[in-house]
Design a protein around this motif. Sequence first.
Motif, PDB file in Angstrom:
ATOM      1  N   ASN A 168       0.839  -1.207  -0.029  1.00  0.00           N
ATOM      2  CA  ASN A 168      -0.142  -0.037   0.032  1.00  0.00           C
ATOM      3  C   ASN A 168       0.659   1.403  -0.178  1.00  0.00           C
ATOM      4  N   GLY A 169       2.093   1.171  -0.088  1.00  0.00           N
ATOM      5  CA  GLY A 169       3.114   2.406  -0.272  1.00  0.00           C
ATOM      6  C   GLY A 169       2.750   3.118  -1.433  1.00  0.00           C
ATOM      7  N   LYS A 170       2.813   4.398  -1.027  1.00  0.00           N
ATOM      8  CA  LYS A 170       2.579   5.425  -2.079  1.00  0.00           C
ATOM      9  C   LYS A 170       3.749   5.991  -2.966  1.00  0.00           C
ATOM     10  N   LYS A 171       4.905   5.601  -2.466  1.00  0.00           N
ATOM     11  CA  LYS A 171       6.142   5.994  -2.898  1.00  0.00           C
ATOM     12  C   LYS A 171       6.848   4.982  -3.604  1.00  0.00           C
ATOM     13  N   SER A 172       7.842   5.202  -4.303  1.00  0.00           N
ATOM     14  CA  SER A 172       8.628   4.303  -5.163  1.00  0.00           C
ATOM     15  C   SER A 172      10.110   4.649  -4.557  1.00  0.00           C
ATOM     16  N   ILE A 173      11.181   3.585  -4.808  1.00  0.00           N
ATOM     17  CA  ILE A 173      12.263   3.748  -4.376  1.00  0.00           C
ATOM     18  C   ILE A 173      13.127   4.794  -4.949  1.00  0.00           C
ATOM     19  N   ASN A 174      12.487   5.080  -6.402  1.00  0.00           N
ATOM     20  CA  ASN A 174      13.289   6.022  -6.894  1.00  0.00           C
ATOM     21  C   ASN A 174      12.802   7.482  -6.272  1.00  0.00           C
ATOM     22  N   ASP A 175      11.735   7.757  -5.746  1.00  0.00           N
ATOM     23  CA  ASP A 175      11.359   8.757  -5.127  1.00  0.00           C
ATOM     24  C   ASP A 175      12.168   8.985  -3.827  1.00  0.00           C
ATOM     25  N   LEU A 176      12.780   7.952  -3.140  1.00  0.00           N
ATOM     26  CA  LEU A 176      13.423   8.349  -1.985  1.00  0.00           C
ATOM     27  C   LEU A 176      15.053   8.098  -1.961  1.00  0.00           C
ATOM     28  N   VAL A 177      15.349   7.540  -2.992  1.00  0.00           N
ATOM     29  CA  VAL A 177      16.829   7.091  -2.871  1.00  0.00           C
ATOM     30  C   VAL A 177      17.469   7.583  -4.184  1.00  0.00           C
ATOM     31  N   ASP A 178      18.840   8.408  -3.829  1.00  0.00           N
ATOM     32  CA  ASP A 178      19.475   8.823  -4.866  1.00  0.00           C
ATOM     33  C   ASP A 178      21.041   8.810  -4.529  1.00  0.00           C
ATOM     34  N   ASN A 179      21.719   8.959  -5.377  1.00  0.00           N
ATOM     35  CA  ASN A 179      23.275   8.636  -5.040  1.00  0.00           C
ATOM     36  C   ASN A 179      23.906   9.557  -4.073  1.00  0.00           C
ATOM     37  N   ASP A 180      23.220  10.566  -3.337  1.00  0.00           N
ATOM     38  CA  ASP A 180      23.701  11.306  -2.506  1.00  0.00           C
ATOM     39  C   ASP A 180      23.430  10.655  -1.066  1.00  0.00           C
ATOM     40  N   ASN A 181      22.563   9.588  -1.092  1.00  0.00           N
ATOM     41  CA  ASN A 181      22.504   8.757   0.255  1.00  0.00           C
ATOM     42  C   ASN A 181      23.733   8.041   0.580  1.00  0.00           C
ATOM     43  N   SER A 182      24.251   8.129   1.790  1.00  0.00           N
ATOM     44  CA  SER A 182      25.153   7.422   2.240  1.00  0.00           C
ATOM     45  C   SER A 182      24.879   6.175   3.168  1.00  0.00           C
ATOM     46  N   VAL A 183      23.877   5.958   3.632  1.00  0.00           N
ATOM     47  CA  VAL A 183      23.355   4.998   4.426  1.00  0.00           C
ATOM     48  C   VAL A 183      21.708   4.698   4.160  1.00  0.00           C
ATOM     49  N   ILE A 184      21.410   3.523   3.611  1.00  0.00           N
ATOM     50  CA  ILE A 184      19.954   3.366   3.356  1.00  0.00           C
ATOM     51  C   ILE A 184      19.619   1.953   4.199  1.00  0.00           C
ATOM     52  N   ASN A 185      18.687   1.992   4.874  1.00  0.00           N
ATOM     53  CA  ASN A 185      18.041   0.861   5.623  1.00  0.00           C
ATOM     54  C   ASN A 185      16.754   0.544   5.065  1.00  0.00           C
TER      55      ASN A 185
END
Length: 236
Positions: A168-185
């Motif tokens: 039921n999530g409204k976002k996609s991974i592309n919406d939240l992640v880019d190559n500026d992120n250093s840590v992703i959980n």
Amino acid sequence: MQENYFTVNPSKINQNNFSLSKKESDHFLKSRRGKIHEEIWLLDGLGTAYHACVKAIDDNYVKGTIIDSFSKYGESKLNVNLIIGLIKGRRMDMVFEKATELGVKSIQPLLVDHCIKNKLNLKRAEEIIISAAKQTGRSFFPKVYEPTNLQTWLLNHHEGSSFACHINGKKSINDLVDNDNSVINIIIGPEGDFSKQELNQFKEAKIELVNLSSRRLRSESAAIVSIANVIQIMEK
């Protein structure tokens, strides 16, 4: 030439010399049918690989010299951590194996409301991780933690960007992640999915829900898809 990987205890590397454990020595001698003067690769599990040469077989223990060492061998700069509701048997084994192959830094099993299983064979999990790391040539072996509950994890982990995968999530991974992120959980539910209470906990912690597919994925499939997508985005 195909590289043959073996694990080595860092304490068994002394200056330019090494010795393998009985288990890894047996692997070299019996499974690989290795010989003296053969070149091999050693992985210490802490982030260093060694190009080495076998010089002696002493009482069925393999010993030799280090030719060169390589820091962060087989590793990316990404720091991706998997947090997943504990699932049954071979499916959990697959999670440990594929998450390691894909490059995660740690795996945190969760005990959540809809878990069918509530215990983890930590030794077996670590063995699967080491085997997968050897297969892919990773010098760092992902840390697997004892299972904990969601509330405890949320209270103790504030570093990086976190998202939970849910149909039921409204976002996609592309919406939240880019190559500026250093840590992703990446947080994945168990076979019975997250409970309403747990979904409310994510909302309170301001953790977004991500939809991976128009179809409902099994937990192990969701883990593989999400890790692969995150790494592809972050490595651009």
